[in-house]
Design a protein around this motif. Structure first.
Motif, PDB file in Angstrom:
ATOM      1  N   ASN A 191       0.832  -1.203   0.000  1.00  0.00           N
ATOM      2  CA  ASN A 191       0.000   0.000   0.000  1.00  0.00           C
ATOM      3  C   ASN A 191       0.867   1.253   0.000  1.00  0.00           C
ATOM      4  O   ASN A 191       2.049   1.198   0.345  1.00  0.00           O
ATOM      5  CB  ASN A 191      -0.908   0.002   1.232  1.00  0.00           C
ATOM      6  CG  ASN A 191      -1.867  -1.162   1.260  1.00  0.00           C
ATOM      7  OD1 ASN A 191      -2.320  -1.651   0.211  1.00  0.00           O
ATOM      8  ND2 ASN A 191      -2.195  -1.638   2.453  1.00  0.00           N
ATOM      9  N   ASN A 192       0.253   2.362  -0.375  1.00  0.00           N
ATOM     10  CA  ASN A 192       0.961   3.648  -0.398  1.00  0.00           C
ATOM     11  C   ASN A 192       2.295   3.519  -1.132  1.00  0.00           C
ATOM     12  O   ASN A 192       3.344   3.934  -0.616  1.00  0.00           O
ATOM     13  CB  ASN A 192       1.186   4.148   1.030  1.00  0.00           C
ATOM     14  CG  ASN A 192       1.682   5.576   1.078  1.00  0.00           C
ATOM     15  OD1 ASN A 192       1.487   6.340   0.134  1.00  0.00           O
ATOM     16  ND2 ASN A 192       2.331   5.937   2.172  1.00  0.00           N
ATOM     17  N   LEU A 193       2.229   2.967  -2.321  1.00  0.00           N
ATOM     18  CA  LEU A 193       3.448   2.742  -3.091  1.00  0.00           C
ATOM     19  C   LEU A 193       4.083   4.060  -3.522  1.00  0.00           C
ATOM     20  O   LEU A 193       3.387   5.052  -3.784  1.00  0.00           O
ATOM     21  CB  LEU A 193       3.146   1.873  -4.309  1.00  0.00           C
ATOM     22  CG  LEU A 193       2.978   0.387  -3.981  1.00  0.00           C
ATOM     23  CD1 LEU A 193       2.244  -0.336  -5.099  1.00  0.00           C
ATOM     24  CD2 LEU A 193       4.333  -0.262  -3.720  1.00  0.00           C
ATOM     25  N   LYS A 194       5.415   4.031  -3.582  1.00  0.00           N
ATOM     26  CA  LYS A 194       6.197   5.207  -3.942  1.00  0.00           C
ATOM     27  C   LYS A 194       7.047   4.883  -5.166  1.00  0.00           C
ATOM     28  O   LYS A 194       7.351   3.701  -5.412  1.00  0.00           O
ATOM     29  CB  LYS A 194       7.114   5.593  -2.777  1.00  0.00           C
ATOM     30  CG  LYS A 194       6.397   5.799  -1.460  1.00  0.00           C
ATOM     31  CD  LYS A 194       7.383   5.999  -0.321  1.00  0.00           C
ATOM     32  CE  LYS A 194       6.658   6.130   1.010  1.00  0.00           C
ATOM     33  NZ  LYS A 194       7.616   6.314   2.138  1.00  0.00           N
ATOM     34  N   PRO A 195       7.460   5.887  -5.921  1.00  0.00           N
ATOM     35  CA  PRO A 195       8.307   5.615  -7.093  1.00  0.00           C
ATOM     36  C   PRO A 195       9.565   4.812  -6.743  1.00  0.00           C
ATOM     37  O   PRO A 195      10.021   3.985  -7.543  1.00  0.00           O
ATOM     38  CB  PRO A 195       8.657   7.011  -7.591  1.00  0.00           C
ATOM     39  CG  PRO A 195       7.473   7.840  -7.187  1.00  0.00           C
ATOM     40  CD  PRO A 195       7.065   7.295  -5.848  1.00  0.00           C
ATOM     41  N   GLU A 196      10.099   5.009  -5.553  1.00  0.00           N
ATOM     42  CA  GLU A 196      11.300   4.265  -5.163  1.00  0.00           C
ATOM     43  C   GLU A 196      11.028   2.791  -4.862  1.00  0.00           C
ATOM     44  O   GLU A 196      11.964   2.026  -4.625  1.00  0.00           O
ATOM     45  CB  GLU A 196      11.978   4.925  -3.949  1.00  0.00           C
ATOM     46  CG  GLU A 196      11.063   5.187  -2.775  1.00  0.00           C
ATOM     47  CD  GLU A 196      10.525   6.607  -2.771  1.00  0.00           C
ATOM     48  OE1 GLU A 196      10.149   7.120  -3.859  1.00  0.00           O
ATOM     49  OE2 GLU A 196      10.452   7.203  -1.668  1.00  0.00           O
ATOM     50  N   ASP A 197       9.764   2.390  -4.876  1.00  0.00           N
ATOM     51  CA  ASP A 197       9.424   0.968  -4.748  1.00  0.00           C
ATOM     52  C   ASP A 197       9.514   0.248  -6.084  1.00  0.00           C
ATOM     53  O   ASP A 197       9.369  -0.977  -6.143  1.00  0.00           O
ATOM     54  CB  ASP A 197       8.006   0.803  -4.189  1.00  0.00           C
ATOM     55  CG  ASP A 197       7.874   1.295  -2.765  1.00  0.00           C
ATOM     56  OD1 ASP A 197       6.858   1.946  -2.457  1.00  0.00           O
ATOM     57  OD2 ASP A 197       8.788   1.029  -1.958  1.00  0.00           O
ATOM     58  N   THR A 198       9.745   0.993  -7.160  1.00  0.00           N
ATOM     59  CA  THR A 198       9.869   0.386  -8.474  1.00  0.00           C
ATOM     60  C   THR A 198      11.043  -0.592  -8.486  1.00  0.00           C
ATOM     61  O   THR A 198      12.170  -0.223  -8.157  1.00  0.00           O
ATOM     62  CB  THR A 198      10.066   1.464  -9.549  1.00  0.00           C
ATOM     63  OG1 THR A 198       8.890   2.278  -9.611  1.00  0.00           O
ATOM     64  CG2 THR A 198      10.335   0.837 -10.909  1.00  0.00           C
ATOM     65  N   ALA A 199      10.758  -1.836  -8.856  1.00  0.00           N
ATOM     66  CA  ALA A 199      11.777  -2.890  -8.832  1.00  0.00           C
ATOM     67  C   ALA A 199      11.173  -4.179  -9.374  1.00  0.00           C
ATOM     68  O   ALA A 199       9.955  -4.271  -9.569  1.00  0.00           O
ATOM     69  CB  ALA A 199      12.274  -3.118  -7.410  1.00  0.00           C
ATOM     70  N   VAL A 200      12.029  -5.163  -9.574  1.00  0.00           N
ATOM     71  CA  VAL A 200      11.566  -6.522  -9.812  1.00  0.00           C
ATOM     72  C   VAL A 200      11.471  -7.208  -8.454  1.00  0.00           C
ATOM     73  O   VAL A 200      12.463  -7.264  -7.711  1.00  0.00           O
ATOM     74  CB  VAL A 200      12.513  -7.305 -10.740  1.00  0.00           C
ATOM     75  CG1 VAL A 200      12.065  -8.762 -10.851  1.00  0.00           C
ATOM     76  CG2 VAL A 200      12.559  -6.658 -12.122  1.00  0.00           C
ATOM     77  N   TYR A 201      10.292  -7.713  -8.146  1.00  0.00           N
ATOM     78  CA  TYR A 201      10.057  -8.377  -6.867  1.00  0.00           C
ATOM     79  C   TYR A 201      10.107  -9.882  -7.077  1.00  0.00           C
ATOM     80  O   TYR A 201       9.389 -10.422  -7.936  1.00  0.00           O
ATOM     81  CB  TYR A 201       8.713  -7.958  -6.290  1.00  0.00           C
ATOM     82  CG  TYR A 201       8.724  -6.564  -5.734  1.00  0.00           C
ATOM     83  CD1 TYR A 201       8.814  -5.461  -6.573  1.00  0.00           C
ATOM     84  CD2 TYR A 201       8.690  -6.353  -4.363  1.00  0.00           C
ATOM     85  CE1 TYR A 201       8.860  -4.173  -6.065  1.00  0.00           C
ATOM     86  CE2 TYR A 201       8.717  -5.055  -3.836  1.00  0.00           C
ATOM     87  CZ  TYR A 201       8.806  -3.983  -4.695  1.00  0.00           C
ATOM     88  OH  TYR A 201       8.854  -2.701  -4.176  1.00  0.00           O
ATOM     89  N   SER A 202      10.948 -10.537  -6.285  1.00  0.00           N
ATOM     90  CA  SER A 202      11.141 -11.981  -6.428  1.00  0.00           C
ATOM     91  C   SER A 202      10.813 -12.695  -5.128  1.00  0.00           C
ATOM     92  O   SER A 202      11.055 -12.168  -4.034  1.00  0.00           O
ATOM     93  CB  SER A 202      12.592 -12.298  -6.814  1.00  0.00           C
ATOM     94  OG  SER A 202      12.931 -11.712  -8.049  1.00  0.00           O
TER      95      SER A 202
END
Length: 124
Positions: free
Chosen positions: A83-94
């Motif tokens: 929740n409350n995602l931020k641009p710095e959360d952009t990534a590949v999640y594994s």
């Protein structure tokens, strides 16, 4: 042959939410712990959250207060509600799964497995 498959990534606006899923198959080992990691190109992969077979969770600072990890052992599946995602959360999640067995009070790690990852992009 153990397989781990993630899903649920996508493009979302800043402040939005996503729910990632991780399902594993092919293991006869009933005990396991699961983790979510993320990686940005050019940076090291970082741990986001961890969940034990009993459902106990630990979060890194990047996730605390915004992300919630849960699991459904009947479906061999773990989730990451973001929740409350931020641009710095952009990534590949594994997703990473550690399989183990116990002999009395002794834990014996059997094997681990990784998924291919799912892309999360947060637009400002």
């Amino acid at each position: 042959h153990v397989q781990v498959v993630e899903s649920g990534g996508g493009l979302v606006q800043s402040g939005g939410s996503l729910r990632l899923s991780c399902v594993f198959s092919g293991s006869t080992c009933s005990d396991n712990a699961m983790d979510w990691y993320r990686q940005v190109p050019g940076k090291e992969r970082e741990l986001v959250a961890h969940i034990s077979i009993s459902g106990a969770t630990n979060y890194e600072d990047v996730a605390a207060g915004r992300f919630t990890m849960s699991r459904d052992n009947t479906k061999n599946t773990a989730y990451l509600q973001m929740n409350n995602l931020k641009p710095e959360d952009t990534a590949v999640y594994s997703c990473h799964v550690d399989f183990y067995t116990t002999y009395g009070d002794r834990v014996v790690w059997i094997q681990d497995a990784w998924g291919q990852g799912t892309q999360v992009t947060v637009r400002a």
